[in-house]
Design an enzyme around this catalytic site. Structure first.
Site, PDB file in Angstrom:
ATOM      1  N   ASP A   9      56.919 -50.535  53.318  1.00  0.00           N
ATOM      2  CA  ASP A   9      55.966 -49.688  53.421  1.00  0.00           C
ATOM      3  C   ASP A   9      56.467 -48.227  52.951  1.00  0.00           C
ATOM      4  O   ASP A   9      57.837 -48.433  53.007  1.00  0.00           O
ATOM      5  CB  ASP A   9      55.017 -49.302  54.824  1.00  0.00           C
ATOM      6  N   ASP A  52      55.218 -44.666  53.034  1.00  0.00           N
ATOM      7  CA  ASP A  52      55.053 -43.204  53.957  1.00  0.00           C
ATOM      8  C   ASP A  52      55.609 -43.756  55.646  1.00  0.00           C
ATOM      9  O   ASP A  52      54.994 -44.929  56.262  1.00  0.00           O
ATOM     10  CB  ASP A  52      53.518 -42.985  54.094  1.00  0.00           C
ATOM     11  N   GLY A  70      48.409 -46.229  57.838  1.00  0.00           N
ATOM     12  CA  GLY A  70      48.152 -47.463  57.170  1.00  0.00           C
ATOM     13  C   GLY A  70      46.961 -47.979  56.762  1.00  0.00           C
ATOM     14  O   GLY A  70      46.600 -49.013  56.288  1.00  0.00           O
ATOM     15  N   ARG A  83      42.572 -44.338  51.885  1.00  0.00           N
ATOM     16  CA  ARG A  83      41.875 -42.959  51.897  1.00  0.00           C
ATOM     17  C   ARG A  83      40.425 -42.932  52.178  1.00  0.00           C
ATOM     18  O   ARG A  83      40.083 -42.025  52.879  1.00  0.00           O
ATOM     19  CB  ARG A  83      42.089 -42.421  50.278  1.00  0.00           C
ATOM     20  N   SER A 103      48.963 -46.351  49.074  1.00  0.00           N
ATOM     21  CA  SER A 103      48.919 -45.254  48.362  1.00  0.00           C
ATOM     22  C   SER A 103      48.998 -45.085  46.886  1.00  0.00           C
ATOM     23  O   SER A 103      49.804 -45.968  46.233  1.00  0.00           O
ATOM     24  CB  SER A 103      49.816 -44.202  48.801  1.00  0.00           C
ATOM     25  N   ASN A 130      49.374 -42.698  45.325  1.00  0.00           N
ATOM     26  CA  ASN A 130      50.465 -41.517  44.831  1.00  0.00           C
ATOM     27  C   ASN A 130      51.818 -42.007  44.874  1.00  0.00           C
ATOM     28  O   ASN A 130      52.660 -41.458  44.655  1.00  0.00           O
ATOM     29  CB  ASN A 130      50.153 -40.623  45.586  1.00  0.00           C
ATOM     30  N   ASP A 179      55.521 -49.269  59.429  1.00  0.00           N
ATOM     31  CA  ASP A 179      55.446 -48.276  60.981  1.00  0.00           C
ATOM     32  C   ASP A 179      53.812 -48.272  61.076  1.00  0.00           C
ATOM     33  O   ASP A 179      53.557 -47.372  62.228  1.00  0.00           O
ATOM     34  CB  ASP A 179      55.879 -47.150  60.292  1.00  0.00           C
TER      35      ASP A 179
END
Length: 217
Positions: free
Chosen positions: A12, A14, A49, A52, A119, A121, A173
């Site tokens: 992952d 972030d 996790g 959006r 994400s 981004n 995480d």
């Protein structure tokens, strides 16, 4: 099944490779404040996790009125604009402890590495911190329709690596990410907030404390 069966590690982004949690929080907080919706760091923990739009849904639980789908899309777009502005200041200093060392070790062992992030981004973040070419494959929100705990992003990452899911280990995480890994037939290393998740096969507070020599034994 032993560590020798692991031929690929999917990370992952972030909270595992890069710390962008504060950027997310500040962007959501700005949007919520503008709408007069209560939002704090405790609520923010529920967003780990998830996508959006799902995150927005959690925030709107505190809203004093109902929002149309069009308004929700507008809010999500506004939050993302704030977030993109914030991540524009990310540098190599925002790479989390142990990440670079872990990537080097895995490559020395001949293990393929990938990003599996919901994400959209992800390309911007990787570019900002200088990790665009650090991974053999990148699966992100731009190539999936279902976010975690659906395993789609991890299954895509495994496919891009050319490996069956059973040969992949996911590093996550967030509990939703661990659930996604298990649902996809992969083992998981839970770190950070997911370090105590009982569904994970391995546990560590962070990548800096993860013993990959033991995991791959």
């Amino acid at each position: 099944m032993t560590g020798e069966d692991i031929r690929g590690v999917i990370f992952d982004l972030d909270g595992v490779i890069v710390t962008t949690d504060d950027c997310h929080y500040r962007a959501w907080k700005r949007m919520a404040d503008e709408e007069g919706i209560y939002f704090d760091r405790q609520i923010n923990e529920r967003l780990r996790g998830v996508s959006r739009m799902e995150s927005l849904g959690i925030i709107l639980e505190r809203a004093q009125r109902a929002y149309s789908e069009e308004e929700k899309q507008s809010l999500a777009t506004r939050k993302n604009a704030y977030y993109v502005d914030l991540i524009g200041s990310l540098t190599e200093a925002d790479i989390l402890p142990g990440a670079l060392e872990t990537l080097r070790y895995l490559k020395q062992r001949g293990i393929k590495v990938a990003i599996g992030s919901s994400s959209k981004n992800t390309p911007i973040i990787l570019r900002q911190v200088g990790l665009t070419d650090a991974f053999d494959a990148v699966a992100d929100g731009n190539g999936i329709t279902h976010s975690k705990p659906d395993p789609e992003v991890f299954l895509l990452a495994a496919r891009l690596l050319g490996l069956p899911p059973a040969k992949c280990l996911v590093v996550e995480d967030a509990d939703a990410g661990v659930e996604a890994a298990v649902a996809g037939g992969m083992r998981a290393l839970g770190v950070g907030a997911a370090a105590a998740n009982p569904k994970a096969s391995f546990h560590a507070h962070s990548l800096a404390e993860a013993d990959f020599e033991m995991i791959l034994r």
